[in-house]
Design a protein around this motif. Structure first.
Motif, PDB file in Angstrom:
ATOM      1  N   SER A 174       0.830  -1.212   0.000  1.00  0.00           N
ATOM      2  CA  SER A 174       0.000   0.000   0.000  1.00  0.00           C
ATOM      3  C   SER A 174       0.861   1.256   0.000  1.00  0.00           C
ATOM      4  O   SER A 174       0.518   2.244  -0.666  1.00  0.00           O
ATOM      5  CB  SER A 174      -0.960   0.011   1.191  1.00  0.00           C
TER       6      SER A 174
ATOM      7  N   ARG B 163       3.903   1.460  -1.307  1.00  0.00           N
ATOM      8  CA  ARG B 163       4.471   1.498  -2.655  1.00  0.00           C
ATOM      9  C   ARG B 163       3.440   2.043  -3.636  1.00  0.00           C
ATOM     10  O   ARG B 163       3.743   2.908  -4.456  1.00  0.00           O
ATOM     11  CB  ARG B 163       4.909   0.093  -3.067  1.00  0.00           C
ATOM     12  N   ASN B 164       2.224   1.543  -3.560  1.00  0.00           N
ATOM     13  CA  ASN B 164       1.176   1.989  -4.471  1.00  0.00           C
ATOM     14  C   ASN B 164       0.861   3.466  -4.278  1.00  0.00           C
ATOM     15  O   ASN B 164       0.576   4.175  -5.240  1.00  0.00           O
ATOM     16  CB  ASN B 164      -0.083   1.142  -4.297  1.00  0.00           C
ATOM     17  N   HIS B 165       0.917   3.921  -3.049  1.00  0.00           N
ATOM     18  CA  HIS B 165       0.668   5.339  -2.771  1.00  0.00           C
ATOM     19  C   HIS B 165       1.723   6.215  -3.457  1.00  0.00           C
ATOM     20  O   HIS B 165       1.400   7.226  -4.086  1.00  0.00           O
ATOM     21  CB  HIS B 165       0.646   5.587  -1.263  1.00  0.00           C
TER      22      HIS B 165
ATOM     23  N   LEU C 178       3.611   5.366  -6.037  1.00  0.00           N
ATOM     24  CA  LEU C 178       3.442   5.262  -7.485  1.00  0.00           C
ATOM     25  C   LEU C 178       2.294   6.140  -7.973  1.00  0.00           C
ATOM     26  O   LEU C 178       2.386   6.765  -9.034  1.00  0.00           O
ATOM     27  CB  LEU C 178       3.212   3.803  -7.889  1.00  0.00           C
ATOM     28  N   GLU C 179       1.217   6.216  -7.192  1.00  0.00           N
ATOM     29  CA  GLU C 179       0.090   7.068  -7.584  1.00  0.00           C
ATOM     30  C   GLU C 179       0.504   8.540  -7.563  1.00  0.00           C
ATOM     31  O   GLU C 179       0.100   9.315  -8.427  1.00  0.00           O
ATOM     32  CB  GLU C 179      -1.113   6.830  -6.678  1.00  0.00           C
TER      33      GLU C 179
ATOM     34  N   ARG D  34       1.058   3.632 -13.275  1.00  0.00           N
ATOM     35  CA  ARG D  34      -0.131   3.028 -12.642  1.00  0.00           C
ATOM     36  C   ARG D  34      -0.149   1.510 -12.847  1.00  0.00           C
ATOM     37  O   ARG D  34      -0.579   0.775 -11.967  1.00  0.00           O
ATOM     38  CB  ARG D  34      -1.392   3.683 -13.161  1.00  0.00           C
TER      39      ARG D  34
ATOM     40  N   LYS E  72       1.628  -0.451 -10.208  1.00  0.00           N
ATOM     41  CA  LYS E  72       0.891  -0.722  -8.971  1.00  0.00           C
ATOM     42  C   LYS E  72       0.272  -2.118  -9.036  1.00  0.00           C
ATOM     43  O   LYS E  72       0.304  -2.862  -8.081  1.00  0.00           O
ATOM     44  CB  LYS E  72      -0.203   0.319  -8.725  1.00  0.00           C
ATOM     45  N   HIS E  73      -0.273  -2.484 -10.163  1.00  0.00           N
ATOM     46  CA  HIS E  73      -0.914  -3.780 -10.307  1.00  0.00           C
ATOM     47  C   HIS E  73       0.105  -4.902 -10.297  1.00  0.00           C
ATOM     48  O   HIS E  73      -0.172  -5.980  -9.799  1.00  0.00           O
ATOM     49  CB  HIS E  73      -1.755  -3.811 -11.590  1.00  0.00           C
TER      50      HIS E  73
END
Length: 73
Positions: free
Chosen positions: A33, A35-37, A39-40, A65, A68-69
């Motif tokens: 989460s 990491r995804n934050h 990346l966003e 994006r 993230k997946h």
């Protein structure tokens, strides 16, 4: 000549400066989460560059994006 702790430290720094690559390795856990934050946030920065860079900025934002997946697999 007296050899001090400071001399040892200077010798260590000189040795590390001669090494190739990164001399330090840090074991830091980054949750998916977090990491995804990040990346966003990067993707949003590319989104803000659409006026100047057009389709290229869109492509970079989409690429980031998609990263993230990939982290979930």
């Amino acid at each position: 000549m007296i050899h001090t702790d400071e001399d040892d430290e200077f010798a260590r720094i000189e040795h590390e400066n001669k090494m190739k690559g990164q001399p330090y390795h840090f074991d830091i856990y980054v949750s998916p989460s977090q990491r995804n934050h990040v990346l966003e946030e990067v993707a949003r920065e590319f989104d803000s560059m659409r006026i100047a860079f057009g389709d290229t900025a869109d492509s970079f934002a989409r690429y980031v994006r998609d990263m993230k997946h990939d982290a979930k697999t």
